[in-house]
Write a protein that holds these residues in place. Sequence first.
Motif, PDB file in Angstrom:
ATOM      1  N   GLY A  81      43.766  77.865 -23.092  1.00 38.28           N
ATOM      2  CA  GLY A  81      42.692  77.480 -22.177  1.00 38.28           C
ATOM      3  C   GLY A  81      41.832  78.638 -21.715  1.00 38.28           C
ATOM      4  N   ALA A  82      42.286  79.877 -21.933  1.00 40.26           N
ATOM      5  CA  ALA A  82      41.512  81.047 -21.509  1.00 40.26           C
ATOM      6  C   ALA A  82      40.241  81.161 -22.345  1.00 40.26           C
ATOM      7  CB  ALA A  82      42.342  82.316 -21.659  1.00 40.26           C
ATOM      8  N   THR A  83      39.244  81.811 -21.787  1.00 34.30           N
ATOM      9  CA  THR A  83      37.991  82.073 -22.478  1.00 34.30           C
ATOM     10  C   THR A  83      38.077  83.427 -23.173  1.00 34.30           C
ATOM     11  OG1 THR A  83      36.712  80.754 -20.926  1.00 34.30           O
ATOM     12  CG2 THR A  83      35.509  82.472 -22.110  1.00 34.30           C
ATOM     13  N   VAL A  84      37.638  83.468 -24.420  1.00 35.65           N
ATOM     14  CA  VAL A  84      37.596  84.720 -25.181  1.00 35.65           C
ATOM     15  C   VAL A  84      36.217  85.341 -24.975  1.00 35.65           C
ATOM     16  CG1 VAL A  84      37.768  85.774 -27.458  1.00 35.65           C
ATOM     17  CG2 VAL A  84      39.195  83.799 -26.892  1.00 35.65           C
ATOM     18  N   ILE A  85      36.199  86.623 -24.600  1.00 31.78           N
ATOM     19  CA  ILE A  85      34.946  87.331 -24.337  1.00 31.78           C
ATOM     20  C   ILE A  85      34.754  88.426 -25.384  1.00 31.78           C
ATOM     21  CG2 ILE A  85      33.633  88.736 -22.684  1.00 31.78           C
ATOM     22  CD1 ILE A  85      34.088  85.863 -21.724  1.00 31.78           C
ATOM     23  N   LYS A  86      33.579  88.397 -26.040  1.00 32.08           N
ATOM     24  CA  LYS A  86      33.172  89.422 -27.001  1.00 32.08           C
ATOM     25  C   LYS A  86      31.697  89.691 -26.760  1.00 32.08           C
ATOM     26  CE  LYS A  86      32.767  90.259 -31.952  1.00 32.08           C
ATOM     27  NZ  LYS A  86      32.897  89.653 -33.283  1.00 32.08           N
ATOM     28  N   TYR A  87      31.296  90.946 -26.767  1.00 33.26           N
ATOM     29  CA  TYR A  87      29.910  91.338 -26.446  1.00 33.26           C
ATOM     30  C   TYR A  87      29.511  90.875 -25.052  1.00 33.26           C
ATOM     31  CZ  TYR A  87      29.738  91.922 -31.509  1.00 33.26           C
ATOM     32  OH  TYR A  87      30.010  92.273 -32.806  1.00 33.26           O
ATOM     33  N   GLY A  88      30.497  90.705 -24.169  1.00 38.12           N
ATOM     34  CA  GLY A  88      30.220  90.273 -22.808  1.00 38.12           C
ATOM     35  C   GLY A  88      29.923  88.785 -22.675  1.00 38.12           C
ATOM     36  N   VAL A  89      30.106  88.010 -23.745  1.00 40.07           N
ATOM     37  CA  VAL A  89      29.812  86.577 -23.698  1.00 40.07           C
ATOM     38  C   VAL A  89      31.005  85.750 -24.174  1.00 40.07           C
ATOM     39  CG1 VAL A  89      27.322  86.900 -23.993  1.00 40.07           C
ATOM     40  CG2 VAL A  89      28.747  86.522 -25.977  1.00 40.07           C
ATOM     41  N   ASP A  90      31.030  84.505 -23.765  1.00 36.56           N
ATOM     42  CA  ASP A  90      32.046  83.527 -24.127  1.00 36.56           C
ATOM     43  C   ASP A  90      31.884  83.158 -25.605  1.00 36.56           C
ATOM     44  OD1 ASP A  90      33.336  81.047 -24.580  1.00 36.56           O
ATOM     45  OD2 ASP A  90      32.820  80.262 -22.614  1.00 36.56           O
ATOM     46  N   ILE A  91      32.943  83.403 -26.407  1.00 37.18           N
ATOM     47  CA  ILE A  91      32.870  83.025 -27.824  1.00 37.18           C
ATOM     48  C   ILE A  91      33.853  81.911 -28.182  1.00 37.18           C
ATOM     49  CG2 ILE A  91      31.993  85.276 -28.559  1.00 37.18           C
ATOM     50  CD1 ILE A  91      34.891  85.697 -29.785  1.00 37.18           C
ATOM     51  N   GLY A  92      34.593  81.402 -27.203  1.00 34.73           N
ATOM     52  CA  GLY A  92      35.510  80.306 -27.499  1.00 34.73           C
ATOM     53  C   GLY A  92      36.662  80.227 -26.523  1.00 34.73           C
ATOM     54  N   LYS A  93      37.559  79.266 -26.800  1.00 33.13           N
ATOM     55  CA  LYS A  93      38.722  79.076 -25.936  1.00 33.13           C
ATOM     56  C   LYS A  93      40.004  79.221 -26.745  1.00 33.13           C
ATOM     57  CE  LYS A  93      38.940  74.082 -26.423  1.00 33.13           C
ATOM     58  NZ  LYS A  93      38.932  72.800 -25.776  1.00 33.13           N
ATOM     59  N   VAL A  94      41.025  79.691 -26.074  1.00 32.87           N
ATOM     60  CA  VAL A  94      42.328  79.902 -26.692  1.00 32.87           C
ATOM     61  C   VAL A  94      43.053  78.563 -26.796  1.00 32.87           C
ATOM     62  CG1 VAL A  94      44.543  81.077 -26.422  1.00 32.87           C
ATOM     63  CG2 VAL A  94      42.426  82.246 -25.762  1.00 32.87           C
ATOM     64  N   VAL A  95      43.575  78.251 -28.004  1.00 35.96           N
ATOM     65  CA  VAL A  95      44.298  76.992 -28.215  1.00 35.96           C
ATOM     66  C   VAL A  95      45.783  77.216 -28.509  1.00 35.96           C
ATOM     67  CG1 VAL A  95      42.242  75.709 -28.900  1.00 35.96           C
ATOM     68  CG2 VAL A  95      43.621  76.856 -30.651  1.00 35.96           C
ATOM     69  N   ALA A  96      46.186  78.463 -28.679  1.00 32.80           N
ATOM     70  CA  ALA A  96      47.595  78.841 -28.834  1.00 32.80           C
ATOM     71  C   ALA A  96      47.740  80.220 -28.198  1.00 32.80           C
ATOM     72  CB  ALA A  96      47.996  78.885 -30.304  1.00 32.80           C
ATOM     73  N   PRO A  97      48.847  80.490 -27.511  1.00 30.74           N
ATOM     74  CA  PRO A  97      49.001  81.789 -26.837  1.00 30.74           C
ATOM     75  C   PRO A  97      48.790  82.959 -27.808  1.00 30.74           C
ATOM     76  CG  PRO A  97      50.845  80.340 -26.333  1.00 30.74           C
ATOM     77  CD  PRO A  97      50.048  79.667 -27.409  1.00 30.74           C
TER      78      PRO A  97
ATOM     79  N   GLN B  40      43.311  79.913 -36.115  1.00 35.79           N
ATOM     80  CA  GLN B  40      44.628  79.378 -35.765  1.00 35.79           C
ATOM     81  C   GLN B  40      44.894  79.405 -34.262  1.00 35.79           C
ATOM     82  OE1 GLN B  40      44.179  82.404 -37.115  1.00 35.79           O
ATOM     83  NE2 GLN B  40      45.568  83.869 -36.175  1.00 35.79           N
ATOM     84  N   ASN B  41      44.133  80.193 -33.495  1.00 32.17           N
ATOM     85  CA  ASN B  41      44.411  80.285 -32.065  1.00 32.17           C
ATOM     86  C   ASN B  41      43.183  80.300 -31.162  1.00 32.17           C
ATOM     87  OD1 ASN B  41      43.598  82.933 -32.626  1.00 32.17           O
ATOM     88  ND2 ASN B  41      45.687  83.730 -32.612  1.00 32.17           N
ATOM     89  N   VAL B  42      41.980  80.217 -31.739  1.00 35.10           N
ATOM     90  CA  VAL B  42      40.741  80.170 -30.948  1.00 35.10           C
ATOM     91  C   VAL B  42      39.812  79.115 -31.551  1.00 35.10           C
ATOM     92  CG1 VAL B  42      38.692  81.444 -30.203  1.00 35.10           C
ATOM     93  CG2 VAL B  42      40.894  82.606 -30.312  1.00 35.10           C
ATOM     94  N   LYS B  43      39.194  78.317 -30.683  1.00 34.58           N
ATOM     95  CA  LYS B  43      38.224  77.305 -31.124  1.00 34.58           C
ATOM     96  C   LYS B  43      36.954  77.430 -30.307  1.00 34.58           C
ATOM     97  CE  LYS B  43      41.254  75.232 -33.786  1.00 34.58           C
ATOM     98  NZ  LYS B  43      41.384  75.676 -35.128  1.00 34.58           N
ATOM     99  N   THR B  44      35.863  76.968 -30.890  1.00 39.25           N
ATOM    100  CA  THR B  44      34.588  76.930 -30.187  1.00 39.25           C
ATOM    101  C   THR B  44      34.649  75.917 -29.046  1.00 39.25           C
ATOM    102  OG1 THR B  44      32.217  76.616 -30.419  1.00 39.25           O
ATOM    103  CG2 THR B  44      33.611  75.211 -31.782  1.00 39.25           C
ATOM    104  N   LYS B  45      33.829  76.111 -28.047  1.00 37.08           N
ATOM    105  CA  LYS B  45      33.715  75.136 -26.952  1.00 37.08           C
ATOM    106  C   LYS B  45      32.584  74.152 -27.208  1.00 37.08           C
ATOM    107  CE  LYS B  45      35.461  78.161 -23.309  1.00 37.08           C
ATOM    108  NZ  LYS B  45      35.094  78.873 -22.068  1.00 37.08           N
ATOM    109  N   ARG B  46      31.906  74.289 -28.334  1.00 36.87           N
ATOM    110  CA  ARG B  46      30.745  73.450 -28.639  1.00 36.87           C
ATOM    111  C   ARG B  46      31.135  72.031 -28.977  1.00 36.87           C
ATOM    112  NH1 ARG B  46      27.051  77.556 -32.240  1.00 36.87           N
ATOM    113  NH2 ARG B  46      27.033  79.202 -30.681  1.00 36.87           N
ATOM    114  N   TRP B  47      32.323  71.809 -29.549  1.00 34.93           N
ATOM    115  CA  TRP B  47      32.779  70.458 -29.881  1.00 34.93           C
ATOM    116  C   TRP B  47      34.260  70.384 -29.856  1.00 34.93           C
ATOM    117  CZ3 TRP B  47      29.585  73.096 -33.388  1.00 34.93           C
ATOM    118  CH2 TRP B  47      30.235  73.762 -34.408  1.00 34.93           C
TER     119      TRP B  47
END
Length: 93
Positions: free
Chosen positions: A60-76, A86-93
């Motif tokens: 559920g955490a937000t992944v930050i790269k270049y100071g911006v949100d690039i997705g959410k964590v789906v596995a620790p 395998q562990n990060v997905k976009t928040k777009r869909w």
Amino acid sequence: MIHFVVHEEGDSVGTIVVEGVKSGATLSGWIMEQDRMTEIKTRSDIPIGHKIALQQLEVGATVIKYGVDIGKVVAPIAAGEHLHVQNVKTKRW
């Protein structure tokens, strides 16, 4: 030698910039905006161009790269592990 780059201090990931990163290696990273170096020990083999976690990331955490949100964590993800589909997905869909 620089093994990974990070745009700014608050980013939760870095990008691997060399071939052949293996689990257990200690990598040197360059934080561009602050022009300083950092180190992290890998927990995964990571291909060039892929991301490495710089900190523990929970589901559920937000992944930050270049100071911006690039997705959410789906596995620790532990610090030093490979981030990819395998562990990060976009928040777009």
